[in-house]
Write an enzyme that holds these catalytic residues in place. Structure first.
Site, PDB file in Angstrom:
ATOM      1  N   HIS A   1      -1.040   1.993  16.076  1.00 20.76           N
ATOM      2  CA  HIS A   1      -1.242   0.828  16.953  1.00 20.76           C
ATOM      3  C   HIS A   1      -0.132   0.783  18.018  1.00 20.76           C
ATOM      4  O   HIS A   1       0.636  -0.172  18.117  1.00 20.76           O
ATOM      5  CB  HIS A   1      -1.252  -0.469  16.137  1.00 20.76           C
TER       6      HIS A   1
ATOM      7  N   ASP B   1      -2.201  -6.768  15.450  1.00 17.80           N
ATOM      8  CA  ASP B   1      -1.477  -5.488  15.477  1.00 17.80           C
ATOM      9  C   ASP B   1      -1.781  -4.680  16.727  1.00 17.80           C
ATOM     10  O   ASP B   1      -1.143  -3.659  16.991  1.00 17.80           O
ATOM     11  CB  ASP B   1      -1.734  -4.663  14.217  1.00 17.80           C
TER      12      ASP B   1
ATOM     13  N   TYR C   1      -1.463   4.695  10.552  1.00 19.18           N
ATOM     14  CA  TYR C   1      -1.841   3.702  11.557  1.00 19.18           C
ATOM     15  C   TYR C   1      -0.639   3.504  12.479  1.00 19.18           C
ATOM     16  O   TYR C   1       0.442   3.144  12.018  1.00 19.18           O
ATOM     17  CB  TYR C   1      -2.185   2.353  10.915  1.00 19.18           C
TER      18      TYR C   1
ATOM     19  N   LYS D   1       1.455   2.297   7.447  1.00 16.42           N
ATOM     20  CA  LYS D   1       1.819   1.532   8.639  1.00 16.42           C
ATOM     21  C   LYS D   1       2.718   2.341   9.567  1.00 16.42           C
ATOM     22  O   LYS D   1       3.292   3.358   9.187  1.00 16.42           O
ATOM     23  CB  LYS D   1       2.518   0.224   8.249  1.00 16.42           C
TER      24      LYS D   1
ATOM     25  N   GLU E   1      -6.312   4.946  13.650  1.00 17.51           N
ATOM     26  CA  GLU E   1      -7.192   4.008  14.354  1.00 17.51           C
ATOM     27  C   GLU E   1      -7.878   4.592  15.578  1.00 17.51           C
ATOM     28  O   GLU E   1      -8.775   3.947  16.141  1.00 17.51           O
ATOM     29  CB  GLU E   1      -6.424   2.741  14.749  1.00 17.51           C
TER      30      GLU E   1
ATOM     31  N   ARG F   1       0.830  -1.202   0.000  1.00 23.68           N
ATOM     32  CA  ARG F   1       0.000   0.000   0.000  1.00 23.68           C
ATOM     33  C   ARG F   1       0.869   1.258   0.000  1.00 23.68           C
ATOM     34  O   ARG F   1       2.064   1.212   0.255  1.00 23.68           O
ATOM     35  CB  ARG F   1      -0.908   0.004   1.237  1.00 23.68           C
TER      36      ARG F   1
END
Length: 371
Positions: free
Chosen positions: A95, A269, A93, A74, A117, A15
């Site tokens: 996490h 994750d 993201y 990510k 998120e 991505r």
């Protein structure tokens, strides 16, 4: 504002943080977008397509990271920590609950971390997590079905069965976006599907849309034990916003499953909801514990990048535009959902579940920038 779009470096992460259409939304407003060379290739996007929408192609990650705001997919990896600096906003993201070192580095360098998120609307929904949860949920059933094949270590069960044989038993822990999408594919394959959840309204909604095609059960230790031990495929689809996922399936339960059964933990994750799970990569996606195949890839949607990249940019670009137009502080103060997405600011942890996960001081964002 200058916005950077570096190439993702996580294993098999195809991505990219922005599509050409997303670039145009920014450049037509007078902002400059730096896209690292070949950043979009994995998603089928050529550099020329970015250039045609006003982007500048840069030759290195360092140049893309030199921007005022970096838009990624990510969480930054250790190789990218050197690019951290004060007054940099990273929008991706994160996490962070299971990532102590990343959290430490972001705080040390006073990076503003805006996490997709944890951007949360007033009704409690997570609009930027939703598209990737939809993708991951649908993929979870697909990869689970593949792992059940004997040559992949599975017990050799076809989820839909054939006339005269039993259908595969799929147990889904969590009836949210991931769980609902996993159930959609499992029902479509003809499996016997059970979804466990804590919310009566969620279970009622699932039974309304699926009718008699699925069974719903209240998520308690007894029901989890009974369902997991007889399942062919267990899908972990549990989310606690910003926090570690609760461990719902113990190693003891795993040991009581039939050899060749499969677990797919989409929550990996965020630490995973299955005790025996640990993050894997697309290069080495599975491992076995007690004869049970575990699929725990932490960036599942990266495997279907053309679907994922467009779905992601469709939801992330509006907040990127707000931050570019108003500056981070102005945008956060004007938008309550974006405000909730700020995990770190000026060296302080501003997301309470992240602070709790790492035993760090929690400082409400209101103390740093006002309400």
């Amino acid at each position: 504002m200058i916005i950077g779009v570096p190439k993702e470096i996580k294993t098999r992460e195809y991505r990219v943080g922005m599509t050409p259409a997303g670039v145009r939304s920014l450049t037509q407003r007078g902002h400059k977008v730096l896209v690292e060379k070949s950043a979009g290739i994995g998603s089928g996007i050529q550099d020329a397509e970015y250039v045609s929408q006003g982007a500048t192609i840069v030759q290195s990650a360092a140049e893309a990271w030199s921007a005022d705001m970096v838009v990624k997919v990510k969480e930054p990896l250790p190789a990218e920590f050197a690019f951290f600096r004060e007054n940099l906003t990273v929008y991706t993201y994160f996490h962070l609950a299971p990532e102590p070192e990343l959290t430490k580095q972001l705080a040390l360098k006073k990076v503003t971390a805006v996490a997709y998120e944890t951007i949360e609307l007033d009704d409690g929904t997570l609009p930027l997590l939703r598209p990737m949860s939809e993708v991951a949920g649908r993929m979870a059933t697909q990869v689970g079905a593949s792992c059940l094949q004997k040559e992949h270590g599975g017990k050799g069960v076809l989820l839909g069965g054939v006339p005269g044989t039993r259908r595969g038993r799929v147990v889904i822990l969590g009836g949210g976006v991931v769980g609902r999408n996993a159930a959609t594919i499992a029902v479509g394959m003809g499996a016997q599907v059970t979804v466990l959840d804590l919310q009566a309204t969620t279970m009622a909604y699932l039974e309304d849309i699926f009718g008699g095609a699925i069974e719903t059960l209240y998520s308690n230790p007894t029901n989890i034990e009974q369902m997991v031990t007889r399942a062919d495929l267990v899908i972990g689809a549990v989310l606690v916003t910003g926090a570690r996922a609760p461990k719902l399936v113990t190693k003891d339960l795993i040991s009581r499953m039939e050899p060749g059964s499969v677990v797919v933990d989409v929550a990996v994750d965020q630490g995973g909801c299955i005790e025996t799970c640990r993050p894997t990569t697309h290069d080495n996606p599975t491992f076995e514990v007690e004869g049970v195949v575990h699929y725990c890839v932490a960036n599942m949607p990266g495997a279907v990048a053309q679907t994922s990249t467009w779905a992601l940019t469709n939801t992330t670009i509006s907040y990127a535009i707000k931050m570019a137009e108003q500056g981070f502080v102005g945008a956060a103060k004007a938008d309550r959902a974006l405000y909730k997405g700020v995990n770190l600011y000026n060296g302080q942890v501003t997301c309470e579940p992240v602070a709790q996960a790492h035993k760090l001081e929690y400082v409400p964002l209101s103390k740093l920038i006002g309400a």
